[in-house]
Design a protein around this motif. Structure first.
Motif, PDB file in Angstrom:
ATOM      1  N   SER A 166       0.822  -1.213   0.000  1.00  0.00           N
ATOM      2  CA  SER A 166       0.000   0.000   0.000  1.00  0.00           C
ATOM      3  C   SER A 166       0.854   1.259   0.000  1.00  0.00           C
ATOM      4  O   SER A 166       0.548   2.230  -0.704  1.00  0.00           O
ATOM      5  CB  SER A 166      -0.969   0.004   1.187  1.00  0.00           C
ATOM      6  N   LEU A 219       2.255   1.690  -3.546  1.00  0.00           N
ATOM      7  CA  LEU A 219       1.254   2.256  -4.452  1.00  0.00           C
ATOM      8  C   LEU A 219       1.098   3.755  -4.217  1.00  0.00           C
ATOM      9  O   LEU A 219       0.972   4.538  -5.164  1.00  0.00           O
ATOM     10  CB  LEU A 219      -0.082   1.543  -4.264  1.00  0.00           C
ATOM     11  N   ARG A 262      -2.218  -3.158 -12.461  1.00  0.00           N
ATOM     12  CA  ARG A 262      -2.583  -2.372 -11.277  1.00  0.00           C
ATOM     13  C   ARG A 262      -1.585  -1.231 -11.073  1.00  0.00           C
ATOM     14  O   ARG A 262      -1.978  -0.095 -10.770  1.00  0.00           O
ATOM     15  CB  ARG A 262      -2.615  -3.282 -10.047  1.00  0.00           C
ATOM     16  N   VAL A 314      -2.243   2.948 -11.350  1.00  0.00           N
ATOM     17  CA  VAL A 314      -1.930   3.927 -10.315  1.00  0.00           C
ATOM     18  C   VAL A 314      -0.993   5.018 -10.838  1.00  0.00           C
ATOM     19  O   VAL A 314      -0.943   6.106 -10.268  1.00  0.00           O
ATOM     20  CB  VAL A 314      -1.329   3.213  -9.081  1.00  0.00           C
ATOM     21  N   LEU A 324      -6.507   4.425  -3.612  1.00  0.00           N
ATOM     22  CA  LEU A 324      -5.773   3.205  -3.292  1.00  0.00           C
ATOM     23  C   LEU A 324      -6.615   2.220  -2.489  1.00  0.00           C
ATOM     24  O   LEU A 324      -6.185   1.099  -2.226  1.00  0.00           O
ATOM     25  CB  LEU A 324      -4.509   3.544  -2.512  1.00  0.00           C
ATOM     26  N   VAL A 348      -9.057  -0.584  -1.602  1.00  0.00           N
ATOM     27  CA  VAL A 348      -9.544  -1.737  -2.359  1.00  0.00           C
ATOM     28  C   VAL A 348     -10.675  -2.476  -1.665  1.00  0.00           C
ATOM     29  O   VAL A 348     -11.449  -3.172  -2.316  1.00  0.00           O
ATOM     30  CB  VAL A 348      -8.404  -2.722  -2.676  1.00  0.00           C
ATOM     31  N   GLY A 386      -3.577  -2.883  -2.410  1.00  0.00           N
ATOM     32  CA  GLY A 386      -4.107  -1.563  -2.086  1.00  0.00           C
ATOM     33  C   GLY A 386      -4.405  -1.475  -0.609  1.00  0.00           C
ATOM     34  O   GLY A 386      -4.060  -2.354   0.170  1.00  0.00           O
TER      35      GLY A 386
END
Length: 328
Positions: free
Chosen positions: A155, A158, A183, A187, A298, A300, A322
């Motif tokens: 996380s 990201l 993914r 981002v 972010l 999820v 995420g």
């Protein structure tokens, strides 16, 4: 109030929802009604006994968003929407897995005029403040530079990708699975490398002179290879320990650290201290960017307060890709 209490080390099953006394705001503190909080590895490590023995009841949680109940100083008004992270949460004071929390005033950030739901706001504080501290305050990156994010599907990784793109950087992100490439590009990653443990040559195929900066989320196990991807006068900041203990065995400064490069560690425990006040932290800017769909969300999955055990199980499965949040 209701809060999750850990009385012995173990798996998610040791998280017990109990009634405990509500905190009060002492000098230099703010009393907050918790509306939502994000989940972090630090809470799983605490629960598992990896942060020392559980020698008494502990309430985990290092971040939260909610509304001010009381601020004796008058800095924050009752009902004001705020975020908080670190400042001793779960370590020297009751953590945020609770209906209410008392936190240090220096670790509170106003969320006035931000049009996001609590569950979206809860995905921001710890990840983005850590990334801000590492990228802006430690590495001093600027627009036009190239950044490597090693371990980008965590996380915080990201968040690093998303925030670096907001700052105008070119981002190379790594993942151990090709299935995660989409993914990362979603981002904001400009390029994705599948990490087999040795990625420096692949990075230099994309950036022949090396990268200006790197964020190391995996930790000591990949650090020697990460620094090889830096250009002269480049820098790496370690912000994660996904690869195991933070120990470098037989690290040779002349052989393992490329010439004219810098190595540092940024831990979020510095947030809100005299060394790193949060006055210019970009949390409201990021929240407004997410509200405007300029910065990707972010988050999820969102869990109910009575479902924290299941949330911990998902976090430890490494399948989330995420931020997981809990609404109180």
């Amino acid at each position: 109030m209701k809060a999750y209490v850990i009385e012995q080390a173990g798996g998610p099953e040791v998280l017990q929802l109990k009634d405990i006394p509500a905190p009060q705001a002492g000098p230099g503190e703010v009393h907050i009604r918790v509306r939502a909080f994000g989940l972090n590895r630090a809470e799983a490590y605490l629960r598992a006994g990896k942060m020392g023995a559980i020698d008494g009841p502990r309430v985990p949680g290092i971040e939260a968003v909610g509304e001010v109940i009381a601020d004796p100083s008058g800095t924050f008004r009752t009902g004001q929407r705020v975020a908080t992270a670190m400042g001793g949460l779960q370590f020297s004071r009751t953590g945020s897995y609770a209906e209410e929390v008392a936190v240090l005033r220096g670790n509170v950030i106003s969320l006035d005029d931000v049009a996001l739901q609590w569950e979206e706001l809860a995905a921001l504080p710890e990840s983005y403040l850590t990334v801000w501290g590492a990228l802006v305050k430690t590495l001093a990156v600027h627009a036009g530079q190239t950044l490597l994010v090693r371990g980008a599907t965590a996380s915080v990784g990201l968040a690093a990708v998303a925030y670096a793109k907001e700052l105008g950087l070119r981002v190379i992100a790594t993942t151990r699975s090709a299935a995660n490439a989409d993914r990362l590009k979603q981002v904001g990653a400009d390029a994705v490398i599948v990490d087999d443990g040795q990625i420096a040559e692949a990075v230099k195929a994309l950036s022949p002179d090396g990268v200006d900066a790197a964020l190391e989320v995996v930790g000591a196990s990949t650090l020697r290879d990460t620094v090889k991807a830096l250009k002269p006068f480049g820098a790496v900041a370690v912000i994660g320990l996904l690869g195991g203990p933070p120990v470098l065995d037989q690290f040779n400064l002349m052989q393992d650290l490329p010439n004219a490069t810098r190595l540092s560690f940024f831990g979020s425990g510095l947030l809100g201290t005299a060394a790193l006040p949060l006055d210019d932290a970009p949390l409201r800017h990021i929240a407004k960017g997410i509200a405007a769909q300029r910065i990707p969300s972010l988050r999820v999955e969102t869990f109910a307060f009575d479902d924290v055990r299941r949330a911990h199980s998902l976090m430890e499965s490494n399948q989330a890709l995420g931020k997981l949040v809990v609404v109180v």
